[in-house]
Enzyme design. Structure first.
Site, PDB file in Angstrom:
ATOM      1  N   LYS A 258     -18.189  24.203  11.685  1.00  0.00           N
ATOM      2  CA  LYS A 258     -18.087  25.663  11.577  1.00  0.00           C
ATOM      3  C   LYS A 258     -18.803  26.141  10.318  1.00  0.00           C
ATOM      4  O   LYS A 258     -18.923  25.401   9.345  1.00  0.00           O
ATOM      5  CB  LYS A 258     -16.609  26.056  11.473  1.00  0.00           C
ATOM      6  N   ARG A 332      -8.768  22.268  23.683  1.00  0.00           N
ATOM      7  CA  ARG A 332      -8.582  21.980  25.109  1.00  0.00           C
ATOM      8  C   ARG A 332      -8.543  20.479  25.359  1.00  0.00           C
ATOM      9  O   ARG A 332      -7.900  20.020  26.309  1.00  0.00           O
ATOM     10  CB  ARG A 332      -9.682  22.688  25.912  1.00  0.00           C
TER      11      ARG A 332
HETATM   12  N1  BES Z   1      -9.591  26.955  16.689  1.00  0.00           N
HETATM   13  C1  BES Z   1     -10.737  27.519  17.287  1.00  0.00           C
HETATM   14  C2  BES Z   1     -10.479  28.909  17.874  1.00  0.00           C
HETATM   15  C3  BES Z   1     -10.180  30.007  16.883  1.00  0.00           C
HETATM   16  C4  BES Z   1     -11.204  30.792  16.385  1.00  0.00           C
HETATM   17  C5  BES Z   1      -8.882  30.268  16.493  1.00  0.00           C
HETATM   18  C6  BES Z   1     -10.924  31.814  15.522  1.00  0.00           C
HETATM   19  C7  BES Z   1      -8.629  31.284  15.631  1.00  0.00           C
HETATM   20  C8  BES Z   1      -9.634  32.063  15.133  1.00  0.00           C
HETATM   21  C9  BES Z   1     -11.234  26.643  18.428  1.00  0.00           C
HETATM   22  O1  BES Z   1     -11.015  25.294  18.271  1.00  0.00           O
HETATM   23  C10 BES Z   1     -12.708  26.849  18.523  1.00  0.00           C
HETATM   24  O2  BES Z   1     -13.386  26.494  17.613  1.00  0.00           O
HETATM   25  N2  BES Z   1     -13.164  27.418  19.634  1.00  0.00           N
HETATM   26  C11 BES Z   1     -14.552  27.679  19.824  1.00  0.00           C
HETATM   27  C12 BES Z   1     -14.907  27.254  21.228  1.00  0.00           C
HETATM   28  C13 BES Z   1     -16.372  27.205  21.493  1.00  0.00           C
HETATM   29  C14 BES Z   1     -17.020  26.087  20.668  1.00  0.00           C
HETATM   30  C15 BES Z   1     -16.591  26.963  22.966  1.00  0.00           C
HETATM   31  C16 BES Z   1     -14.770  29.170  19.623  1.00  0.00           C
HETATM   32  O3  BES Z   1     -13.878  29.957  19.939  1.00  0.00           O
HETATM   33  O4  BES Z   1     -15.808  29.531  19.088  1.00  0.00           O
HETATM   34 MN    MN Z   2     -12.566  24.344  17.199  1.00  0.00          MN
END
Ligand code: BES
Ligand code: MN
Ligand code: ZN
Length: 481
Positions: A258, A332
């Site tokens: 990230k 997931r």
């Molecule tokens: N933990 C994150 C989702 C999230 C984002 C929670 C912002 C709270 C605030 C999750 O694991 C994630 O990174 N999801 C990605 C999925 C994508 C890579 C398909 C996302 O939401 O960008």
């Molecule tokens: Mn994630």
């Protein structure tokens, strides 16, 4: 916060602030009428008017607006009492007496819950806060029929304890709360009568949980699967209800790392597991007449020489294979094995999973509503009804079969991302592939697990405990006895 229920004529202790909850347009008398006319206070919801040294015993009197009399319900009583607490918490006074416009015992109990929730603070790491900055109010007296209100409050006190437990877990930084420490704190709940089993990596390996283990393999912290059981039904063999939580103690994104900006928020990525732990806490705390299972999938998602990579293929406990497209779509993968394990071992009446799963749910619904996905209309309706009563907003989203092909993979049974369009939906459809036709609901709580800033008086900024109230309510109203 100490809670008491007192009669309207109970003598006032020194250092007491009285909060009088009033309806919109309600006339006041004497000095109070003059105070009101010298201000813009109308009694509208959320307004407060602080009157120092008013006539009659109290050192301070705060008028708290409760809005229209017809709309005054239990949630309004909670919010009014929470607003009263906010108005005087650092006043230097030590007791808050709340006078409600209506002596109903249930409303008094809910007002007490409002003060308990509003006074939550996570201050264990503040070593330099001076006494004059700390809240001074340590006791709340709610005016009401004392015995009936105390009886009504008992299960709500258990609820407030449980929400605080969840908020504490979610607030902890990831250097303190890693999977084994999370599991240890849940194990301590055995004092409430819960049974807690902890599975480590060797046990999960034996079960074939390659999906969950893949996520955790880049961390030096051992992944854990925690199984919490509460057998409160008269028939100890009755089919349980089941709850599963995403517990990513920190989500760096892994190799698909990230951006630095805001990454600290990813300590909250175990909010689903925190809510499930809190739910089990309240079920035990109020001795709910139900058999319930809570499952926590606890991992840390780190980039490392041993981390899983984009392109890797994982084999889940279900036997289905998953091509990893993005290591940041890890929640997931954790749920895939936790959900499969849950239905396989416990044959539950239904399963509800909670997960801070997608940023896309924040784009869809903003920061007040969580997303609900379900393969069962009755379960969905029960969740929506409970969300309404408890003031934890929830909005149903579709699970369209047409989108399911977006997660088909060329080299495995599926891939772990379905592209940006409808990102929360394809994430839910991914989990659905591990549900095996059990009635199931998925709550995407990425939007509601924490608040920055606070928008509701009973939820201070930070970890909200979202989900504990609504699931507790649903169990109580639909699945007990
Ligand atoms: N933990 C994150 C989702 C999230 C984002 C929670 C912002 C709270 C605030 C999750 O694991 C994630 O990174 N999801 C990605 C999925 C994508 C890579 C398909 C996302 O939401 O960008
Ligand atoms: Mn994630
Ligand atoms: Zn995550």
């Amino acid at each position: 916060m100490e809670i008491e229920f007192v009669a309207a004529d109970a003598p006032l202790a020194p250092k007491t602030a009285v909060a009088r909850v009033v309806f919109e347009g309600q006339a006041q008398e004497g000095a109070l009428a003059r105070a009101v006319s010298a201000s813009r206070f109308t009694g509208a919801k959320g307004q407060t008017l602080d009157v120092l040294a008013p006539d009659g015993g109290a050192e301070r009197l705060v008028l708290v607006g409760a809005g229209k009399a017809e709309a005054f319900d239990a949630l309004a009583a909670e919010h009014a009492a929470a607003a009263a607490y906010a108005a005087v918490k650092t006043s230097g006074l030590t007791t808050l007496r709340v006078e409600l416009p209506n002596a109903d015992a249930d409303l008094a109990a809910r007002a007490a819950l409002g003060v308990r929730l509003a006074s939550y603070r996570f201050d264990k790491y503040r070593t330099k806060e001076t006494a004059d900055k700390k809240p001074s109010v340590t006791k709340a007296q709610i005016v009401g029929q004392t015995d009936a209100a105390l009886t009504a409050f008992a299960p709500l006190a258990a609820l407030a304890d449980a929400v605080a437990f969840t908020r504490d877990l979610v607030s902890e930084p990831a250097n303190v709360l890693y999977p084994a420490e999370f599991a240890r704190r849940v194990k301590e709940l055995e004092r409430l009568g819960l049974e807690v089993e902890i599975l480590g990596e060797p046990e999960m390996m034996k079960l074939g949980m390659g999906s969950l283990l893949g996520v955790g393999q880049g961390s030096i912290r051992e992944s854990q699967l925690v199984v919490i059981r509460w057998n409160g039904a008269d028939d100890k063999n009755a089919q349980p209800v089941a709850f599963i939580g995403k517990g990513v103690c920190f989500d760096t994104g892994g190799i698909s790392i990230k951006p630095a900006d805001g990454m600290e928020d990813m300590k909250w990525d175990m909010g689903g597991a925190g809510a499930v732990a809190g739910l089990m806490h309240v079920l035990a705390g109020r001795k709910a007449k139900v058999n319930a299972v809570g499952i926590l999938g606890l991992v840390e998602n780190m980039p490392d020489g041993n981390a899983y990579r984009p392109g890797d293929v994982l084999t889940s406990m279900s036997g289905q294979t998953i091509e990893v497209i993005n290591t940041d779509a890890e929640g997931r993968l954790v749920l895939a094995d936790a959900v499969w394990y849950c239905q396989d071992r416990f044959k539950p009446k239904f399963m509800v999973d909670l997960a801070t799963l997608t940023g896309a749910i924040i784009i869809s619904l903003g920061n007040e509503y969580a997303g609900l996905f379900s393969n069962n209309d009755e379960l969905a309706a029960n969740l929506l009804a409970a969300s309404e009563t408890e003031g934890e907003p929830l909005w149903r989203m579709p699970l369209p079969a047409q989108y399911d092909k977006n997660i088909d993979s060329v080299i495995a049974d599926m891939k772990n991302t379905g592209g940006r369009p409808g990102g929360s939906i394809t994430a839910a459809l991914f989990i659905k592939r591990f549900v095996n036709d059990v009635p199931w609901a998925h709550l995407d709580i990425a939007s509601t697990a924490w608040k920055k800033p606070s928008t509701v008086p009973t939820i201070p900024e930070g970890a909200t405990g979202y989900g504990v109230r609504l699931l507790n309510r649903m169990v109580q109203e639909k699945y007990e006895g």
